[in-house]
Write a protein that holds these residues in place. Structure first.
Motif, mmCIF file in Angstrom:
data_model
loop_
_atom_site.group_PDB
_atom_site.id
_atom_site.type_symbol
_atom_site.label_atom_id
_atom_site.label_comp_id
_atom_site.label_asym_id
_atom_site.label_seq_id
_atom_site.Cartn_x
_atom_site.Cartn_y
_atom_site.Cartn_z
ATOM 1 N N LYS A 117 56.521 0.627 66.377
ATOM 2 C CA LYS A 117 57.821 1.311 66.423
ATOM 3 C C LYS A 117 58.605 0.865 65.185
ATOM 4 O O LYS A 117 58.136 1.112 64.073
ATOM 5 C CB LYS A 117 58.546 0.954 67.714
ATOM 6 C CG LYS A 117 57.902 1.552 68.983
ATOM 7 C CD LYS A 117 58.648 1.051 70.199
ATOM 8 C CE LYS A 117 58.658 2.064 71.321
ATOM 9 N NZ LYS A 117 59.644 1.688 72.340
ATOM 10 N N GLU A 132 58.713 11.222 65.893
ATOM 11 C CA GLU A 132 58.988 12.084 67.044
ATOM 12 C C GLU A 132 59.998 13.172 66.658
ATOM 13 O O GLU A 132 61.104 12.823 66.204
ATOM 14 C CB GLU A 132 59.554 11.250 68.188
ATOM 15 C CG GLU A 132 58.571 10.220 68.703
ATOM 16 C CD GLU A 132 59.271 9.061 69.385
ATOM 17 O OE1 GLU A 132 59.560 9.185 70.584
ATOM 18 O OE2 GLU A 132 59.538 8.045 68.722
ATOM 19 N N VAL A 156 63.503 12.495 67.678
ATOM 20 C CA VAL A 156 64.232 11.441 66.957
ATOM 21 C C VAL A 156 64.595 11.941 65.554
ATOM 22 O O VAL A 156 65.713 11.737 65.075
ATOM 23 C CB VAL A 156 63.394 10.137 66.890
ATOM 24 C CG1 VAL A 156 64.137 9.056 66.125
ATOM 25 C CG2 VAL A 156 63.051 9.655 68.295
ATOM 26 N N GLU A 214 55.672 14.254 69.837
ATOM 27 C CA GLU A 214 56.243 13.412 70.885
ATOM 28 C C GLU A 214 55.131 12.498 71.415
ATOM 29 O O GLU A 214 53.936 12.772 71.209
ATOM 30 C CB GLU A 214 56.835 14.262 72.008
ATOM 31 C CG GLU A 214 57.983 15.189 71.577
ATOM 32 C CD GLU A 214 59.215 14.472 70.993
ATOM 33 O OE1 GLU A 214 59.365 13.252 71.211
ATOM 34 O OE2 GLU A 214 60.012 15.130 70.301
ATOM 35 N N GLU A 232 62.788 -1.728 72.124
ATOM 36 C CA GLU A 232 63.571 -0.992 71.135
ATOM 37 C C GLU A 232 65.008 -0.859 71.627
ATOM 38 O O GLU A 232 65.237 -0.395 72.742
ATOM 39 C CB GLU A 232 62.930 0.397 70.981
ATOM 40 C CG GLU A 232 63.488 1.197 69.849
ATOM 41 C CD GLU A 232 62.715 2.505 69.625
ATOM 42 O OE1 GLU A 232 61.597 2.657 70.189
ATOM 43 O OE2 GLU A 232 63.234 3.360 68.907
ATOM 44 N N GLY A 254 67.537 1.357 70.817
ATOM 45 C CA GLY A 254 67.796 2.545 70.011
ATOM 46 C C GLY A 254 68.884 3.407 70.623
ATOM 47 O O GLY A 254 69.771 2.917 71.319
ATOM 48 N N THR A 303 65.791 7.620 72.471
ATOM 49 C CA THR A 303 64.636 6.721 72.559
ATOM 50 C C THR A 303 64.654 5.945 73.879
ATOM 51 O O THR A 303 63.601 5.616 74.423
ATOM 52 C CB THR A 303 64.592 5.755 71.358
ATOM 53 O OG1 THR A 303 65.846 5.084 71.267
ATOM 54 C CG2 THR A 303 64.312 6.480 70.068
ATOM 55 N N ARG A 335 63.201 8.351 76.311
ATOM 56 C CA ARG A 335 61.754 8.433 76.070
ATOM 57 C C ARG A 335 61.041 7.226 76.662
ATOM 58 O O ARG A 335 59.998 7.349 77.303
ATOM 59 C CB ARG A 335 61.502 8.561 74.563
ATOM 60 C CG ARG A 335 60.059 8.482 74.160
ATOM 61 C CD ARG A 335 59.761 7.126 73.535
ATOM 62 N NE ARG A 335 60.161 7.094 72.160
ATOM 63 C CZ ARG A 335 60.638 5.997 71.564
ATOM 64 N NH1 ARG A 335 60.805 4.868 72.242
ATOM 65 N NH2 ARG A 335 60.974 6.031 70.294
ATOM 66 N N ASP A 336 61.633 6.029 76.477
ATOM 67 C CA ASP A 336 61.005 4.819 77.005
ATOM 68 C C ASP A 336 60.971 4.833 78.536
ATOM 69 O O ASP A 336 59.997 4.391 79.152
ATOM 70 C CB ASP A 336 61.747 3.567 76.507
ATOM 71 C CG ASP A 336 61.327 3.205 75.082
ATOM 72 O OD1 ASP A 336 60.420 3.860 74.542
ATOM 73 O OD2 ASP A 336 61.908 2.267 74.517
#
Ligand SMILES: Cc1cc2nc3c(=O)[nH]c(=O)nc-3n(C[C@H](O)[C@H](O)[C@H](O)COP(=O)(O)OP(=O)(O)OC[C@H]3O[C@@H](n4cnc5c(N)ncnc54)[C@H](O)[C@@H]3O)c2cc1C
Length: 488
Positions: free
Chosen positions: A10, A38, A41, A79, A101, A103, A107, A110-111
Motif C-alpha cells: 500500500k 484503485e 482512489v 479495484e 492504512e 487514509g 480507503t 474499502r478496508d
C-alpha cells in the motif's frame, strides 16, 4: 489447489523494514506481491497525476530489485476485491499481509469490505502497524512512550533470498488492467520516487544541509535546500520513520556539536508526523467536518472567484501568489509558507477550509491525509485544541523571510523589475513610480483582493467570540480530553 500468501503493498513501497514482507517470508509459503491503483482512489479530488507518477517510480525501483529474486509486484489499475476473486479461482489464499492504512473514507470503506471478503473466504488478513500510529486508541495517554519504543525497535532483516515465489502468467489477468511499468516514464522536475532517492536525500541532509536546518526552516527559498525534503518518501513509504529515526540518531553521534541542535529539531518533527496522523486515525470525520463544530460554522460562504485567485496565485499579495505558483509547479513548500497559504484563505478571505484543502493536497507531492487535514484545520483555527488563532500577515512574512524579494521575483516575473520594497507591496506604488517602472497595477499584476490587516482583525474577532460561548467551551474541553496527551 496450491496454498499461497499475498503481500499487499500500500503506502509502504520499500523492501526493508517491512513487517508484512518479513512475515510472509517467514511463513514459508509461496507468496504473490500485489499493488493496486484503485480507480476509486485515483478519482479523489485530493490526488493528482504527480502522486501516481511518484508511486510508479517507486514501484519501478522495486521491480528492478525483485528481478534477481525471479519475482515481481503485480500492479493493477483495478479495484482490489475483483482481483482477489480471480486469484481465488486457482489458488487457496492462506493470508494477506499488509500495513494498516490511515487514509480517507474511501480507503477505510474499502478496508472494511475487504475484511468481510477475507472472513467470508477464510483468508487471514494480517495487518501491521504503520510507523508510530496506533489503531483503536481512545485517548493519547502514554502515546509518546509507545512511539519512542516503536522507533527504537530493531529493524528486522528482510531475507528476500528465502522468499518462495510463484509465477502467474500475465495473460491470466488479461481482463484486470495489469500495468507494465517499464513503459511508463514521465520527465518532470519534481522529486523522484523510490528508496534510493529517499536515502540520497536523507544522507545529503545529515552530511551537510542539516547545518542550516533550524536557521532557514521558515525561509521560502533557503528551506528548499536546508530542510530534509524527506516527506514524499515517508508518505509513500519508500523509507520508514523508524529507518530515518535510527539513521539520524547514529549519524548524530558521529557529527560535531553544530549539528546536534538542528538534528534534535528534525527528530521532533518525525514525532509530529505520527502525532498528526494519529489524530486523524482517531477522528477521521475531519476529512469532512471541522473538529470543533462551533468554530467550523464561522465561515460557510464560498466565493469561487476568490478561491480561484488563491489557487492560481493571482490574489495581488506577492508572497501568497509566489508560494502558490511555486507549489503548483514544484510540489513543495516549507511548513510556514503552507500555513500562511491556509491562513490567508481561511482568515483574510474568510473561506471555509474545505474550499482549499483538495487543491493543496493535489499540489503537495507529500500529500498525507492525516497530516494534511489536521494541519489545514489547525491553521484555519477549527481544531479547538489551541487557544491561539494563528493569522500570518503575508507582508510581514515577506519582510522577515524574503527581505530581498528573491523568492517573490523568482515566481512572479512580472514584478522582477521593481525595487524590493515595491515587489513586496506593489499596491503602495504611486502613479509616478508606475510610470517610472513601466508597470500598471491592476493590469501587469492584480490589485490586492482584500486589505490584509482589516480582514485579519475581522477574522480573529469572529473566531474569538465564537470560541467564548458555553457550547464552544464544552466542545473544546472534549477535544482536549481526547487529543492532548496527559504526561505522567
Ligand atoms: C496546511 C499544511 C498542510 C500540510 N500537509 C502535509 C502533507 O500532506 N504531508 C506532509 O508530510 N506534511 C504536510 N505538512 C507538514 C510540513 O509542512 C511538511 O511535512 C514539511 O514541510 C515537509 O518538508 P521536509 O520533509 O523538508 O520537512 P522537515 O522539516 O525536514 O521535517 C522532516 C519530516 O518531519 C515531518 N514534519 C515536519 N513538519 C511537520 C509538521 N508541521 N507536521 C507534521 N509532520 C511534520 C514530515 O514527515 C517531514 O518530512 C503540512 C503543513 C501544513 C501547514
Amino acid at each position: 489447489m496450491q496454498t499461497i500468501n499475498i503481500v499487499w503493498f500500500k503506502k509502504d513501497l520499500r523492501l526493508h523494514d517491512h513487517l508484512p514482507l518479513y512475515q510472509a517470508i517467514e511463513s514459508g509459503l509461496p507468496t504473490l506481491f500485489l499493488f493496486f491503483f484503485e480507480p476509486s482512489v485515483i478519482a479523489l479530488p485530493e490526488h493528482s497525476a504527480r502522486h501516481w507518477n511518484f508511486v510508479k517510480e517507486s514501484l519501478q525501483e522495486i521491480q528492478k530489485m525483485l528481478l534477481s529474486f525471479h519475482t515481481k509486484v503485480y500492479v493493477f489499475e483495478n479495484e482490489v476485491i475483483p482481483v482477489f476473486e480471480k486469484i481465488l479461482t486457482i489458488y487457496k489464499i492462506n493470508a494477506v499481509y499488509s500495513h494498516q492504512e490511515t487514509g480517507q473514507q474511501v480507503t477505510f470503506d474499502r478496508d472494511k469490505n475487504f475484511a468481510k471478503f477475507c472472513k467470508y473466504n477464510g483468508i487471514q488478513w494480517i495487518e501491521s502497524q504503520r510507523d508510530g500510529v496506533v489503531r483503536g486508541l481512545k485517548n493519547r495517554n502514554g502515546w509518546s512512550e509507545q512511539w519512542t519504543a516503536m522507533m527504537q525497535e530493531p529493524i528486522k532483516k528482510i531475507e528476500l533470498h528465502k522468499l518462495k515465489t510463484i509465477q502467474v502468467e500475465d495473460s491470466f489477468f488479461e481482463n484486470y488492467h495489469l500495468l507494465n511499468l517499464d513503459k511508463q516514464v514521465v520527465k518532470h522536475q519534481l522529486q523522484k520516487g523510490g528508496a534510493c532517492f529517499a536515502w540520497r536525500y536523507l544522507q545529503g541532509f545529515t552530511e551537510e544541509r542539516a547545518l542550516s536546518y533550524t536557521k532557514h526552516i521558515s525561509k521560502p527559498t533557503e528551506s528548499r535546500k536546508s530542510c530534509s525534503r524527506i516527506s514524499p518518501y515517508l508518505t509513500w513509504g519508500n523509507i520508514s520513520i523508524r529507518q530515518v529515526y535510527q539513521f539520524v540518531l547514529e549519524e548524530k553521534q558521529k557529527l560535531p556539536f553544530s549539528y546536534q541542535f538542528p538534528l534534535k529539531n528534525f527528530e521532533s518533527r518525525l514525532h509530529w508526523h505520527c502525532h498528526f496522523i494519529q489524530r486523524f486515525e482517531m477522528d477521521c470525520s475531519m476529512e469532512f467536518q471541522s473538529l470543533h463544530p462551533t468554530l467550523g460554522k464561522v465561515r460557510q460562504e464560498v466565493r469561487p472567484e476568490w478561491v480561484n485567485a488563491w489557487e492560481t496565485g493571482t490574489t495581488g499579495i506577492p508572497l501568497i501568489d509566489a508560494c502558490m505558483r511555486c507549489v503548483n509547479e514544484t510540489g513543495y513548500l516549507n511548513f510556514r509558507m503552507r500555513a500562511m497559504l491556509v491562513s490567508f484563505l481561511t482568515h483574510h478571505l474568510l473561506q471555509p477550509w474545505q474550499a482549499g484543502v483538495a487543491h493543496l493536497a493535489r499540489q503537495f507531492l507529500d500529500y498525507e491525509a492525516g497530516i494534511h487535514y489536521c494541519q489545514f484545520q489547525m491553521q484555519a483555527g477549527v481544531m479547538g485544541t489551541s487557544s491561539r488563532f494563528r493569522v500570518y500577515n503575508p507582508t510581514k512574512q515577506a519582510l522577515e523571510h524574503d527581505p530581498e524579494a528573491i523568492f517573490i521575483k523568482q515566481w512572479l516575473p512580472e514584478l522582477q523589475s521593481l525595487p524590493t520594497y515595491l515587489a513586496i507591496e506593489p499596491w503602495k506604488m504611486t502613479h509616478l513610480e508606475q510610470h517610472l517602472y513601466k508597470f500598471r497595477l491592476g493590469l501587469d499584476y492584480p490589485k490586492p483582493i482584500v486589505e490584509v490587516e482589516d480582514s485579519a482583525r475581522e477574522a480573529k474577532q469572529l473566531l474569538f467570540s465564537a470560541s467564548k460561548t458555553e457550547i464552544a467551551k464544552n466542545e473544546t474541553q472534549r477535544l482536549l480530553d481526547k487529543h492532548v496527551e496527559r504526561r505522567k
